[in-house]
Design a protein around this motif. Structure first.
Motif, PDB file in Angstrom:
ATOM      1  N   UNK B  52       0.844  -1.186   0.000  1.00 52.58           N
ATOM      2  CA  UNK B  52       0.000   0.000   0.000  1.00 52.58           C
ATOM      3  C   UNK B  52       0.889   1.250   0.000  1.00 52.58           C
ATOM      4  N   UNK B  53       0.236   2.415  -0.038  1.00 50.33           N
ATOM      5  CA  UNK B  53       0.950   3.692  -0.071  1.00 50.33           C
ATOM      6  C   UNK B  53       0.511   4.498   1.140  1.00 50.33           C
ATOM      7  N   UNK B  54       1.427   5.215   1.734  1.00 50.24           N
ATOM      8  CA  UNK B  54       1.112   5.985   2.939  1.00 50.24           C
ATOM      9  C   UNK B  54       0.024   7.020   2.657  1.00 50.24           C
ATOM     10  N   UNK B  55      -0.789   7.315   3.669  1.00 54.57           N
ATOM     11  CA  UNK B  55      -1.947   8.206   3.461  1.00 54.57           C
ATOM     12  C   UNK B  55      -1.759   9.560   4.118  1.00 54.57           C
ATOM     13  N   UNK B  56      -0.532   9.971   4.367  1.00 57.52           N
ATOM     14  CA  UNK B  56      -0.357  11.291   4.975  1.00 57.52           C
ATOM     15  C   UNK B  56       0.208  12.287   3.961  1.00 57.52           C
ATOM     16  N   UNK B  57       1.495  12.604   4.042  1.00 57.14           N
ATOM     17  CA  UNK B  57       2.001  13.634   3.123  1.00 57.14           C
ATOM     18  C   UNK B  57       2.098  13.050   1.720  1.00 57.14           C
ATOM     19  N   UNK B  58       2.663  13.779   0.798  1.00 58.06           N
ATOM     20  CA  UNK B  58       2.606  13.386  -0.615  1.00 58.06           C
ATOM     21  C   UNK B  58       3.882  12.721  -1.109  1.00 58.06           C
ATOM     22  N   UNK B  59       4.740  12.283  -0.202  1.00 56.92           N
ATOM     23  CA  UNK B  59       5.980  11.656  -0.646  1.00 56.92           C
ATOM     24  C   UNK B  59       5.687  10.312  -1.319  1.00 56.92           C
ATOM     25  N   UNK B  60       4.632   9.636  -0.850  1.00 55.77           N
ATOM     26  CA  UNK B  60       4.228   8.382  -1.499  1.00 55.77           C
ATOM     27  C   UNK B  60       5.046   7.192  -1.053  1.00 55.77           C
ATOM     28  N   UNK B  61       5.364   7.137   0.242  1.00 53.91           N
ATOM     29  CA  UNK B  61       6.158   6.020   0.760  1.00 53.91           C
ATOM     30  C   UNK B  61       5.391   4.710   0.635  1.00 53.91           C
ATOM     31  N   UNK B  62       6.131   3.648   0.354  1.00 49.98           N
ATOM     32  CA  UNK B  62       5.524   2.328   0.243  1.00 49.98           C
ATOM     33  C   UNK B  62       5.482   1.621   1.585  1.00 49.98           C
ATOM     34  N   UNK B  63       4.403   0.875   1.827  1.00 45.10           N
ATOM     35  CA  UNK B  63       4.275   0.077   3.045  1.00 45.10           C
ATOM     36  C   UNK B  63       3.850  -1.328   2.671  1.00 45.10           C
ATOM     37  N   UNK B  64       4.162  -2.257   3.563  1.00 51.23           N
ATOM     38  CA  UNK B  64       3.701  -3.630   3.380  1.00 51.23           C
ATOM     39  C   UNK B  64       2.771  -3.982   4.535  1.00 51.23           C
ATOM     40  N   UNK B  65       1.566  -4.410   4.168  1.00 54.32           N
ATOM     41  CA  UNK B  65       0.601  -4.848   5.176  1.00 54.32           C
ATOM     42  C   UNK B  65       0.666  -6.366   5.250  1.00 54.32           C
ATOM     43  N   UNK B  66       0.685  -6.886   6.462  1.00 55.49           N
ATOM     44  CA  UNK B  66       0.628  -8.338   6.644  1.00 55.49           C
ATOM     45  C   UNK B  66      -0.742  -8.692   7.195  1.00 55.49           C
ATOM     46  N   UNK B  67      -1.430  -9.574   6.474  1.00 56.11           N
ATOM     47  CA  UNK B  67      -2.782  -9.940   6.872  1.00 56.11           C
ATOM     48  C   UNK B  67      -2.798 -11.414   7.266  1.00 56.11           C
ATOM     49  N   UNK B  68      -3.287 -11.692   8.448  1.00 54.40           N
ATOM     50  CA  UNK B  68      -3.398 -13.061   8.937  1.00 54.40           C
ATOM     51  C   UNK B  68      -4.365 -13.822   8.039  1.00 54.40           C
TER      52      UNK B  68
END
Lengths: 811, 195
Positions: B52-68
């Motif tokens: 996913x992509x961060x939802x705050x500033x506009x830098x557009x950092x990538x994140x990984x969500x781990x779902x059980x």
């Protein structure tokens, strides 16, 4: 951003002005630090010493609202000391153009001012043209009527003494910044600027940025790696929401909203399509009709035909010259004219200036629809401080929305990278994506109009609205491909240059906006996004390739960047007129044989030395060059210093014109202003912090973040605190003529008094992240925007949050 | 003694690692925390990973969500080390991303309705909200619709409904809203990009 985040590492000098990047864009700041590690000079110009200042080579404090004076002084320094990049200025800007002899500037006003309307007649803000209708140029830049000489004359008034006296910056500090930054006016050096709300939120916001654009053109810093003008924007998809123009004046892709006087599609297209008689100007907007007609086709599908002007008459039309911005909307709401209000993913009761007026305005609504992941002060305005719910007639809905990781779709970062993301989990309870809420509401409205009819019902009943999947949920890919655009019938595209002929079937994605047509054979929701899919439907936004062939950090195979995957716009200006890179060490693009190699070039044409086929580099400008003289601006083609609407001064040291002469003045009983008043003697500005985001409407609900930054505070310089007997940590009341907030005093050396026009001026500042609803015990305090004025920029109505006057007293 | 998480995991391939350390007289509290972290790491390793992509500033950092995979719930979110901009790092807000998920008890989960002059929110269902809102839109639009302006020019607009937002939703949602507003004839259309 003209460039992008990773590109910050390529700069030799970075001016951070109007931004506290270290705290508000920490990851962007990493790339700034990477430049510093390689030897770059990093400068912070800001009223307050912050963590950004701490990591820069030097910090220069200036009084809020005096950026144009500061930058005007830099333009003067560059011109007086011949620091400009002459080859670039002569060939790639309108500096050599000869200006209409009727144009002039006297005592703070340009020619054509109408004081009654507070508007300019721009008839004299034009260029002289030759017999062929091409702007006349003096390539020696010596004609007294050429842009270059007029610029020099205009900014000769911005002397070190004058600028120092206005801004409160010492002459030594001014020279330190001017010297360091103007050192980039050479082919082998690059300088960039990072700004944020510190530049936009002024009555002169657009001209603040234009001042820097002029500097960047003078120094040859536009279109190059490590250059450009880079807005560090503050919301995750603010680039995308701007591109799709949820804005009164534009349609997706920055197409112009029709106005009442343009009564037919033909008249509209004629007005909006710029004309150039210069054979070397690509004037890319000559393609405007293709983008616009394709947009209409995306809205109304098969119902938009040549015979009905593709639905042009269904489109609402604005009154000529009238604005409908946020502040205008709340003004009309306060007058009782706006009855229903959609507030989507926002907290306008906290974030809009003069919040008391906004909150009063909302009490007059018949209905309010909110869509969000948490409650906030807007949705619950009817139970806010001093409000009796039993007296509020408004019917309110608060619809639960999915959070970002609970839905699939794309977001565009400031560097125009459109990145695809995926759904990681179901949203809790009944929550669904905002897009799905909107789809369902509008589908129901459409049904009502099909059944009952109504005024201009065709706009609704004919609307293409089939973006649901088989289970009735939002079909994100279908919307995304509609935005990209597709062929509405089988089409053969001939490419003469390549000698190819390709058949595209009806329904296939258009691979580029170059394929769009104005005859209805293509539909495209947003032309700048064309090419985000290829013709086979492959989603380029989802690309995750890490190759970096130029070594400049362009990452051409990571996501999709508009337009057409160009990573640095205006990039042909990084080369000389023959297509040779000005800086071979940071080669962004080069003309090799008969093609450009490097980044995706700003158009395929040869460099401009080829008089037959070559084009100028600034292809989106009708004249093909960068605008040092910018007649599109509301308050003048050259930026001029005006005091903020609330200022400590009674007179503008630059001229007899105290404030921006072209701003709109709101006249309600709650639109009070107190300038140079003894009651409100301190300059105030507003800002954020690392742990909160915007109004705090998402972050205040998070325990970790709230614990780190729990409540509203005001930063007060040591000397002022001593004068007022205010102790660090004590409770104080901050007031403006519009409202007051109570908060904690943070006595700090980060604010120092300024000497302005030989007087001491104190400045204070507050964060804007708090509101009454949460924390529930009220310990966070209320919105700083209870203090701010509803006045805004003359061009775009961005409010002046960053410079106004307050008082601070012990509570 | 400085042990990074990654280093510790290598060191303590067997549970005995902790015992070995305690015999050196070290405080076991952090060791236990590391062990808990190890348990979480195993869960994270077994989970479905989603970008996913961060939802705050506009830098557009990538994140990984781990779902059980068993519960379908997100159990961890962290920076995406493969992302060319953030290279795995995150700011304070991004690092706290997990607190935006269902795990945050303040999240809205029901349609809420407050009737005129009401003093509380009431829970409602989607059918109620969608049909009632559509009715309000139509009635307000039809009543205040401006077909021609003062000059008699065709303008087909609705000045009685305003729309604000949003730059914190996805592109596809932004486009849908932009188009919806125009089809309805709205002119008071704005969002965070201006302010």
């Amino acid at each position: 951003m003209t460039n992008h985040y990773c590109d910050l590492k390529n700069a030799d000098v970075i001016l951070i002005m109007g931004s506290n990047a270290a705290e508000h864009h920490p990851i962007a700041f990493k790339w700034i630090m990477r430049a510093k590690d390689k030897g770059a000079t990093i400068i912070h110009v800001d009223p307050r010493y912050t963590r950004t200042s701490a990591r820069c080579d030097f910090h220069v404090p200036l009084r809020s609202g005096t950026d144009i004076a500061f930058l005007g002084g830099m333009i003067n320094y560059i011109l007086q000391n011949n620091k400009y990049f002459k080859d670039y200025v002569v060939n790639y800007t309108n500096a050599p153009f000869i200006v209409n002899s009727g144009f002039n500037f006297k005592d703070g006003l340009f020619s054509g001012y109408d004081a009654q309307k507070r508007k300019y007649n721009k008839d004299t803000w034009t260029f002289d043209k030759d017999a062929n209708g091409v702007p006349k140029r003096d390539m020696t830049l010596s004609d007294p009527r050429c842009v270059f000489q007029l610029l020099k004359k205009h900014y000769s008034r911005y002397t070190l003494d004058k600028v120092s006296s206005i801004t409160g910056v010492s002459k030594e500090n001014l020279l330190k910044v001017y010297k360091a930054y103007s050192a980039t006016g050479r082919p082998d050096k690059s300088g960039t600027e990072c700004y944020a709300l510190g530049w936009t939120q002024h009555t002169t916001g657009v001209q603040n940025i234009r001042s820097m654009a002029i500097i960047q053109l003078l120094l040859g810093n536009m279109g190059i790696a490590g250059g450009g003008i880079n807005a560090l924007r503050g919301e995750p998809n603010v680039q995308g929401s701007t591109d799709h123009c949820i804005l009164y004046g534009n349609l997706p892709g920055y197409l112009k909203m029709p106005v009442a006087s343009l009564d037919t599609l033909e008249h509209y297209l004629k007005k909006c399509t710029p004309v150039s008689n210069d054979p070397q100007s690509a004037n890319y907007y000559t393609n405007y009709p293709k983008f616009f007609v394709s947009f209409l086709k995306s809205m109304w599908g098969d119902k938009a035909t040549k015979d009905n002007e593709f639905g042009y008459q269904w489109m609402p039309k604005l009154d000529d010259g009238k604005a409908y911005s946020t502040m205008h909307m709340f003004d009309a709401m306060y007058e009782g004219k706006v009855k229903g209000y959609f507030c989507v993913g926002a907290d306008t009761a906290v974030s809009t200036p003069n919040s008391n007026k906004v909150r009063k305005a909302m009490e007059k609504l018949d209905w309010l629809v909110g869509e969000n992941i948490f409650d906030n002060e807007t949705h619950s305005f009817w139970k806010g401080p001093g409000v009796d719910p039993a007296k509020i007639k408004t019917e309110c809905f608060l619809l639960p929305a999915s959070a970002t990781m609970e839905k699939e779709g794309s977001q565009s970062n400031s560097g125009r990278w459109v990145q695809w993301k995926y759904k990681a989990a179901e949203a809790p309870g009944d929550a669904i994506p905002v897009g799905e809420i909107e789809l369902k509401i509008m589908a129901e409205v459409k049904k009502l109009y099909q059944k009952e009819g109504g005024p201009n019902a065709s706009a609704i009943t004919n609307l293409k609205w089939d973006y649901f999947d088989s289970k009735g949920h939002m079909d994100v890919l279908k919307i995304s491909q509609q935005i990209n655009g597709h062929f509405t019938k089988d089409t053969v595209i001939e490419d003469k240059a390549k000698g190819t002929s390709t058949l595209f079937k009806k329904g296939q994605c258009v691979p580029t906006f170059g394929n769009l047509k104005d005859d209805g054979s293509t539909a495209c929701g947003n032309w700048i996004m064309a090419g985000s899919f290829d013709e086979k439907g492959f989603n380029k936004m989802a690309k995750r390739g890490k190759d970096d062939p130029t070594g400049l950090g362009l990452f051409p195979n990571w996501s999709f960047a508009w337009p057409v995957n160009r990573r640095i716009i205006y990039n042909r200006a990084s080369c000389d007129v023959h297509g040779k890179p000005y800086n071979p060490k940071r080669k962004l693009l080069e003309w090799v044989g008969n093609k450009w190699v490097g980044d995706v070039p700003d158009g395929p044409w040869p460099p401009m030395a080829n008089k037959e086929k070559g084009k100028y580099p600034f292809i989106m400008k009708a004249d093909g060059v960068g605008s040092i003289f910018g007649p599109a601006m509301a308050e003048g083609p050259f930026p001029e210093h005006y005091e903020p609407v609330e200022s400590p001064l009674t007179k503008n040291p630059m001229s007899g014109q105290l404030n921006n002469p072209a701003i709109y003045i709101f006249k309600s009983d709650l639109d009070k202003v107190a300038s140079a008043s003894e009651k409100y003697p301190y300059v105030c500005t507003t800002y954020s912090c690392t742990e909160h985001w915007c109004s705090g409407a998402l972050t205040r609900w998070q325990a970790w973040l709230l614990e780190a930054m729990p409540e509203l505070y005001v930063e007060i310089g040591h000397k002022l605190a001593e004068e007022k007997g205010i102790k660090n940590g004590s409770r104080v009341k901050v007031s403006s003529i519009r409202g007051e907030v109570e908060c904690v005093a943070m006595v700090t050396r980060r604010f120092k008094p300024f000497t302005v026009e030989a007087k001491t001026v104190h400045q204070v500042g507050l964060p804007f992240n708090y509101g009454w609803l949460f924390p529930a015990d009220g310990s966070g305090g209320d919105s700083t925007n209870l203090l701010t004025p509803s006045v805004g920029d003359a061009n775009v109505f961005c409010p002046e949050y960053k410079a106004f006057m307050v008082n601070v007293e012990k509570a | 003694m400085k042990i990074t998480r990654r280093g510790f995991l290598t060191l303590s391939g067997a549970v005995g690692g902790g015992i070995a350390l305690s015999s050196l007289g070290l405080n076991l509290k952090p060791t236990k925390a590391y062990a808990d972290e190890l348990g979480k790491m195993n869960r994270v390793k077994a989970a479905k990973q989603t970008i996913t992509t961060c939802c705050y500033c506009s830098v557009g950092c990538g994140l990984i969500c781990s779902t059980d995979k068993a519960t379908g719930k997100i159990i961890n979110i962290e920076g995406d080390a493969d992302h060319p901009i953030n290279e795995g790092s995150l700011c304070a807000k991004g690092a706290g991303f997990f607190d935006l998920t269902e795990a945050n008890k303040h999240r809205l989960t029901k349609v809420l309705y407050r009737k005129p002059y009401g003093t509380e929110w009431e829970e409602k269902d989607w059918d109620f909200a969608i049909s009632r809102i559509a009715r309000l839109i139509k009635d307000t639009r039809d009543k205040g619709f401006v077909t021609k302006n003062a000059k008699g020019e065709l303008v087909n607009r609705c000045e009685t409904i305003g729309h604000y937002g949003s730059s914190n939703v996805d592109n596809e949602e932004c486009w849908i809203m932009s188009v919806k507003c125009r089809a309805l004839g709205l002119v008071y259309i704005d969002h965070q990009a201006r302010v």
